[in-house]
Motif scaffolding. Structure first.
Motif, mmCIF file in Angstrom:
data_model
loop_
_atom_site.group_PDB
_atom_site.id
_atom_site.type_symbol
_atom_site.label_atom_id
_atom_site.label_comp_id
_atom_site.label_asym_id
_atom_site.label_seq_id
_atom_site.Cartn_x
_atom_site.Cartn_y
_atom_site.Cartn_z
ATOM 1 N N ARG A 1 -13.005 -16.815 1.149
ATOM 2 C CA ARG A 1 -12.366 -17.513 2.273
ATOM 3 C C ARG A 1 -10.880 -17.800 2.017
ATOM 4 N NH1 ARG A 1 -17.509 -19.588 1.654
ATOM 5 N NH2 ARG A 1 -18.861 -19.422 3.499
ATOM 6 N N SER A 2 -10.156 -16.776 1.560
ATOM 7 C CA SER A 2 -8.740 -16.969 1.240
ATOM 8 C C SER A 2 -7.790 -16.255 2.198
ATOM 9 C CB SER A 2 -8.453 -16.494 -0.190
ATOM 10 O OG SER A 2 -8.860 -15.145 -0.353
ATOM 11 N N ALA A 3 -8.295 -15.365 3.046
ATOM 12 C CA ALA A 3 -7.440 -14.601 3.963
ATOM 13 C C ALA A 3 -7.766 -14.963 5.408
ATOM 14 C CB ALA A 3 -7.628 -13.101 3.750
ATOM 15 N N ASP A 4 -6.734 -14.964 6.228
ATOM 16 C CA ASP A 4 -6.928 -15.232 7.656
ATOM 17 C C ASP A 4 -7.304 -13.969 8.425
ATOM 18 O OD1 ASP A 4 -5.979 -18.173 8.107
ATOM 19 O OD2 ASP A 4 -4.440 -17.276 6.815
ATOM 20 N N ALA A 5 -6.855 -12.818 7.930
ATOM 21 C CA ALA A 5 -7.146 -11.554 8.600
ATOM 22 C C ALA A 5 -7.071 -10.426 7.588
ATOM 23 C CB ALA A 5 -6.171 -11.306 9.751
ATOM 24 N N VAL A 6 -7.754 -9.324 7.909
ATOM 25 C CA VAL A 6 -7.735 -8.133 7.056
ATOM 26 C C VAL A 6 -7.458 -6.921 7.932
ATOM 27 C CG1 VAL A 6 -9.095 -6.602 5.582
ATOM 28 C CG2 VAL A 6 -9.286 -9.081 5.309
ATOM 29 N N LEU A 7 -6.570 -6.070 7.470
ATOM 30 C CA LEU A 7 -6.277 -4.790 8.103
ATOM 31 C C LEU A 7 -6.751 -3.686 7.178
ATOM 32 C CD1 LEU A 7 -4.836 -2.840 10.091
ATOM 33 C CD2 LEU A 7 -2.709 -3.309 8.833
ATOM 34 N N VAL A 8 -7.600 -2.791 7.694
ATOM 35 C CA VAL A 8 -8.104 -1.677 6.895
ATOM 36 C C VAL A 8 -8.081 -0.425 7.780
ATOM 37 C CG1 VAL A 8 -10.502 -2.387 7.366
ATOM 38 C CG2 VAL A 8 -10.014 -0.821 5.459
ATOM 39 N N GLN A 9 -6.989 0.298 7.723
ATOM 40 C CA GLN A 9 -6.746 1.435 8.610
ATOM 41 C C GLN A 9 -6.829 2.741 7.831
ATOM 42 O OE1 GLN A 9 -2.683 2.239 9.940
ATOM 43 N NE2 GLN A 9 -3.401 2.475 12.040
ATOM 44 N N ALA A 10 -7.735 3.634 8.270
ATOM 45 C CA ALA A 10 -7.878 4.959 7.649
ATOM 46 C C ALA A 10 -8.120 4.851 6.150
ATOM 47 C CB ALA A 10 -6.652 5.821 7.941
ATOM 48 N N VAL A 11 -9.021 3.946 5.776
ATOM 49 C CA VAL A 11 -9.328 3.703 4.365
ATOM 50 C C VAL A 11 -10.811 3.889 4.073
ATOM 51 C CG1 VAL A 11 -9.428 1.920 2.563
ATOM 52 C CG2 VAL A 11 -7.388 2.133 3.990
ATOM 53 N N LEU A 12 -11.682 3.426 4.966
ATOM 54 C CA LEU A 12 -13.107 3.359 4.659
ATOM 55 C C LEU A 12 -13.743 4.732 4.454
ATOM 56 C CD1 LEU A 12 -14.117 0.447 7.040
ATOM 57 C CD2 LEU A 12 -13.881 0.377 4.549
ATOM 58 N N GLU A 13 -13.132 5.787 4.952
ATOM 59 C CA GLU A 13 -13.648 7.132 4.679
ATOM 60 C C GLU A 13 -13.356 7.563 3.250
ATOM 61 O OE1 GLU A 13 -9.583 8.065 6.664
ATOM 62 O OE2 GLU A 13 -11.016 6.408 6.490
ATOM 63 N N HIS A 14 -12.451 6.854 2.584
ATOM 64 C CA HIS A 14 -12.019 7.241 1.241
ATOM 65 C C HIS A 14 -12.637 6.391 0.138
ATOM 66 C CE1 HIS A 14 -9.275 9.932 3.171
ATOM 67 N NE2 HIS A 14 -8.581 8.956 3.738
ATOM 68 N N VAL A 15 -13.572 5.519 0.472
ATOM 69 C CA VAL A 15 -14.249 4.714 -0.546
ATOM 70 C C VAL A 15 -15.697 5.179 -0.660
ATOM 71 C CG1 VAL A 15 -12.728 2.747 -0.131
ATOM 72 C CG2 VAL A 15 -14.927 2.873 1.067
ATOM 73 N N PRO B 1 -4.088 -17.917 13.371
ATOM 74 C CA PRO B 1 -3.854 -19.354 13.527
ATOM 75 C C PRO B 1 -2.668 -19.861 12.731
ATOM 76 C CG PRO B 1 -5.531 -18.995 11.877
ATOM 77 C CD PRO B 1 -5.128 -17.623 12.378
ATOM 78 N N GLY B 2 -2.092 -20.980 13.177
ATOM 79 C CA GLY B 2 -1.180 -21.789 12.369
ATOM 80 C C GLY B 2 0.060 -21.093 11.867
ATOM 81 N N GLN B 3 0.618 -21.673 10.815
ATOM 82 C CA GLN B 3 1.816 -21.160 10.181
ATOM 83 C C GLN B 3 1.475 -20.382 8.914
ATOM 84 O OE1 GLN B 3 4.961 -21.406 11.455
ATOM 85 N NE2 GLN B 3 3.945 -22.317 13.249
ATOM 86 N N SER B 4 2.208 -19.314 8.681
ATOM 87 C CA SER B 4 2.064 -18.477 7.480
ATOM 88 C C SER B 4 0.628 -18.011 7.241
ATOM 89 C CB SER B 4 2.578 -19.217 6.243
ATOM 90 O OG SER B 4 3.943 -19.510 6.374
ATOM 91 N N PRO B 5 -0.056 -17.475 8.253
ATOM 92 C CA PRO B 5 -1.393 -16.931 7.996
ATOM 93 C C PRO B 5 -1.298 -15.730 7.058
ATOM 94 C CG PRO B 5 -0.614 -16.256 10.155
ATOM 95 C CD PRO B 5 0.377 -17.254 9.643
ATOM 96 N N LEU B 6 -2.323 -15.561 6.239
ATOM 97 C CA LEU B 6 -2.335 -14.474 5.260
ATOM 98 C C LEU B 6 -3.074 -13.277 5.840
ATOM 99 C CD1 LEU B 6 -2.878 -14.778 1.455
ATOM 100 C CD2 LEU B 6 -3.880 -12.887 2.739
ATOM 101 N N LEU B 7 -2.368 -12.147 5.944
ATOM 102 C CA LEU B 7 -2.957 -10.881 6.377
ATOM 103 C C LEU B 7 -3.083 -9.978 5.165
ATOM 104 C CD1 LEU B 7 -3.851 -8.725 8.452
ATOM 105 C CD2 LEU B 7 -1.420 -8.192 8.786
#
Length: 287
Positions: free
Chosen positions: A124-138, A70-76
């Motif tokens: 509630r501070s981020a507009d979206a989250v990218l988590v690629q090839a990470v969850l197997e390593h936690v 959404p909107g301008q300058s969304p935080l990813l």
């Protein structure tokens, strides 16, 4: 620690300060040009593509995520963003999007060092989250996904890719794999916008052949050479129907939107997208 803020509560984290400091020094050496790039990065682009082709599934899904922001300058927020993931470069190139990445090692693509089990951002501070090839390593993927849910704004978006049938690829720091249903249940507090196979049975077979040759020859180089020679096995993925890929994929993706309701046991059993539908039983049925 170097030029990256170290935002880790060591009393509550599995990470240790004395382990992160040498890692930061290695990262700084790379930035200063004192450490050569990995061998694969020094190959011509055409040859690199045989070993690691463009992740077109990720590229397609990132384009969709960017359209939904959404909107301008969304935080990813990029969890495990020490490098730019395969197929996600469009997110970094979009001038409208504010990309904030973190990892346990600083890099040119991260703004701070942190533990994904305790993301140092406000609710509630981020507009979206990218988590690629990470969850197997936690150690606790459920905890990390709960943190992702916490930091996302209402109706925030998440895009994840996680292995199902892949061999160990980070030594002692590789812990977990997920079936299609298991991956969906991991993101049970999200509405599914799309989900499916990142790479199918052909790619999964390529992984297996690679590691078979490694075991027979006792060297990873031989496995990589054979893997490059058999690159065409990936092409078999397009011949496999979606439901059969669900039972034999190399990895899965999930694109979702934050919600407050969990999936019920009935819903997750009914969700199963594979080819073995005749074997499903009501979840309350005794074995």
């Amino acid at each position: 620690m170097g030029t990256w803020p170290l935002l880790v509560d060591f009393e509550c984290s599995i990470l240790r300060r004395d382990e992160l400091t040498p890692a930061a020094e290695r990262a700084g050496a790379v930035l200063r040009g004192n450490v050569p790039a990995p061998a694969i990065e020094r190959l011509p682009a055409a040859l690199r593509g045989l070993w690691k082709p463009l992740n077109r599934i990720a590229a397609r899904n990132i384009d969709r995520l960017l359209e939904l922001l959404p909107g301008q300058s969304p935080l990813l927020l990029v969890v495990g963003g020490g490098t730019i993931g395969n197929g996600v470069s469009a997110a970094y190139a979009d001038p409208r999007v504010q990309v904030v990445g973190f990892d346990i090692v600083g890099s040119p693509h991260t703004q701070f060092v942190a533990d994904a089990h305790q993301i140092p951002l406000a609710d509630r501070s981020a507009d979206a989250v990218l988590v690629q090839a990470v969850l197997e390593h936690v150690l606790d993927p459920g905890c990390v996904v709960a943190e992702i849910h916490r930091v996302l704004k209402d109706d925030g978006l998440v895009y994840a890719e996680t292995p199902f049938l892949q061999q160990v690829h980070a030594g002692a720091y590789d812990f977990t794999r997920f079936t299609a249903s298991g991956h969906r249940f991991l993101f049970r507090r999200f509405d599914e916008l799309d989900a499916g196979s990142v790479a199918g049975p052909g790619t999964q077979l390529l992984w297996s052949v690679d590691y078979l040759i490694r075991g027979l020859t006792r060297t990873a180089t031989a496995g990589r050479v054979v893997r490059a020679a058999l690159f065409w096995l990936r092409l078999l993925d397009v011949l496999i129907p979606r439901e059969y890929q669900a039972d034999n994929a190399s990895a899965f993706y999930f694109l979702g939107r934050k919600r407050d309701r969990d999936m019920s046991p009935e819903e997750i059993v009914a969700y199963y997208p594979g080819a073995q539908t005749g074997r499903a039983r009501p979840w309350r049925e005794a074995p």
